[in-house]
Design a protein around this motif. Structure first.
Motif, mmCIF file in Angstrom:
data_model
loop_
_atom_site.group_PDB
_atom_site.id
_atom_site.type_symbol
_atom_site.label_atom_id
_atom_site.label_comp_id
_atom_site.label_asym_id
_atom_site.label_seq_id
_atom_site.Cartn_x
_atom_site.Cartn_y
_atom_site.Cartn_z
ATOM 1 N N UNK A 1 31.768 44.741 26.895
ATOM 2 C CA UNK A 1 31.560 43.776 25.813
ATOM 3 C C UNK A 1 30.207 43.089 25.981
ATOM 4 N N UNK A 2 29.865 42.735 27.221
ATOM 5 C CA UNK A 2 28.580 42.105 27.521
ATOM 6 C C UNK A 2 27.748 43.047 28.388
ATOM 7 N N UNK A 3 26.418 43.009 28.231
ATOM 8 C CA UNK A 3 25.587 43.851 29.110
ATOM 9 C C UNK A 3 25.620 43.323 30.545
ATOM 10 N N UNK A 4 25.328 44.200 31.472
ATOM 11 C CA UNK A 4 25.337 43.795 32.878
ATOM 12 C C UNK A 4 24.259 42.742 33.112
ATOM 13 N N UNK A 5 24.601 41.745 33.896
ATOM 14 C CA UNK A 5 23.669 40.658 34.217
ATOM 15 C C UNK A 5 23.433 40.688 35.713
ATOM 16 N N UNK B 1 34.715 40.239 33.772
ATOM 17 C CA UNK B 1 35.604 41.155 33.115
ATOM 18 C C UNK B 1 34.957 41.703 31.836
ATOM 19 N N UNK B 2 34.255 40.851 31.114
ATOM 20 C CA UNK B 2 33.627 41.294 29.869
ATOM 21 C C UNK B 2 32.485 42.276 30.132
ATOM 22 N N UNK B 3 31.790 42.097 31.246
ATOM 23 C CA UNK B 3 30.740 43.057 31.618
ATOM 24 C C UNK B 3 31.378 44.387 31.981
ATOM 25 N N UNK B 4 32.471 44.345 32.760
ATOM 26 C CA UNK B 4 33.149 45.567 33.189
ATOM 27 C C UNK B 4 33.686 46.367 32.016
ATOM 28 N N UNK B 5 34.131 45.694 30.969
ATOM 29 C CA UNK B 5 34.678 46.405 29.810
ATOM 30 C C UNK B 5 33.603 46.794 28.799
#
Length: 195
Positions: free
Chosen positions: A7-11, A1-5
Motif C-alpha cells: 500500500x505504501x512504498x518502502x521507506x 504492515x502497509x509497506x509489506x502489503x
C-alpha cells in the motif's frame, strides 16, 4: 504492515533520519555553510541514495556513509575558515595540505563534495586521489583454503549460513557485503543442483 502489503512504498528510515541529523549539526555552524550543505544533502546525496535504493538491494550502511561525507566536508569548510580563505579560492596545494594533516583515509570522502561544488561553479575542479588498494595482510595458501572449504562443506557443527558464506568466499572470492545481500530468489534449481 502497509509497506509489506504494498500500500505504501518502502521507506528507508536510516536515510530519512539524515536531514534531521544535519540540522542538528548545522545549529552552531555559519549560515553560509548551512546554505551550502542543505542542497548538497537533499539534491545530491539523498536523491542519489533514494534512486539507488529503488533499483537494487539497499545497503544498511548508506545513512552512515552519507553522514561521514557531510562531516568530512564540514571539517574542510571549518579548516578553510581557519586558513582565512574561501571554498572558491581553495587551491590544489591547500587541499593536499588538508588531506595530509590527518593520517587516515576518512578525508578522501571529500571528493563527493568537491565534485558537487565544482559542477556548480562554487569551487575549482580539484583532485582527490583514490584510496590505494591495500593488499591483504595474511593470504591463505592453497592447502589452507582447501581445508577451510572442506570444513565449510562437511562440518555440520557450524551454522549453515556461516558454511554457505564461507564456501562462497573461498570458491568465488565474493565479499561478505555482497553475500549478505543475497536473497533466496537469486537461487536457481536445475535438477539436483542449485545455482
Amino acid at each position: 504492515m502497509m509497506v509489506q502489503t504494498g500500500v505504501l512504498p518502502e521507506r528507508h528510515e536510516d536515510l530519512e533520519r539524515v536531514p534531521a541529523w544535519l540540522e542538528h549539526h548545522l545549529a552552531d555552524k555559519p549560515v553560509e555553510h548551512a546554505n551550502l550543505f542543505r542542497p548538497f544533502l537533499h539534491w545530491h546525496l539523498l536523491r542519489r541514495a533514494r534512486s539507488r535504493a529503488g533499483k537494487r538491494a539497499f545497503p544498511t550502511t548508506v545513512g552512515r556513509d552519507l553522514r561521514r561525507r557531510i562531516l568530512v566536508a564540514l571539517d574542510l569548510l571549518a579548516w578553510i575558515d581557519i586558513q582565512d580563505t574561501t571554498l572558491e579560492d581553495l587551491q590544489q596545494d591547500d587541499l593536499d595540505r588538508w588531506l595530509d594533516e590527518e593520517n587516515t583515509q576518512r578525508r578522501n570522502r571529500i571528493r563527493y563534495f568537491l565534485s558537487w561544488t565544482a559542477d556548480r561553479g562554487l569551487s575549482r575542479r580539484l583532485t582527490v586521489l583514490p584510496i590505494p588498494c591495500q593488499e591483504p595482510a595474511d593470504i591463505l595458501d592453497d592447502d589452507e583454503r582447501w581445508q577451510l572449504l572442506q570444513r565449510c562443506l562437511t562440518d555440520e557443527t557450524l551454522p549453515i549460513e556461516a558454511r554457505a558464506a564461507g564456501a562462497l568466499i573461498l570458491i568465488f572470492a565474493l565479499q561478505a557485503q555482497r553475500i549478505r545481500h543475497l536473497t533466496a530468489d537469486q537461487l536457481t534449481e536445475k535438477g539436483d543442483d542449485t545455482y
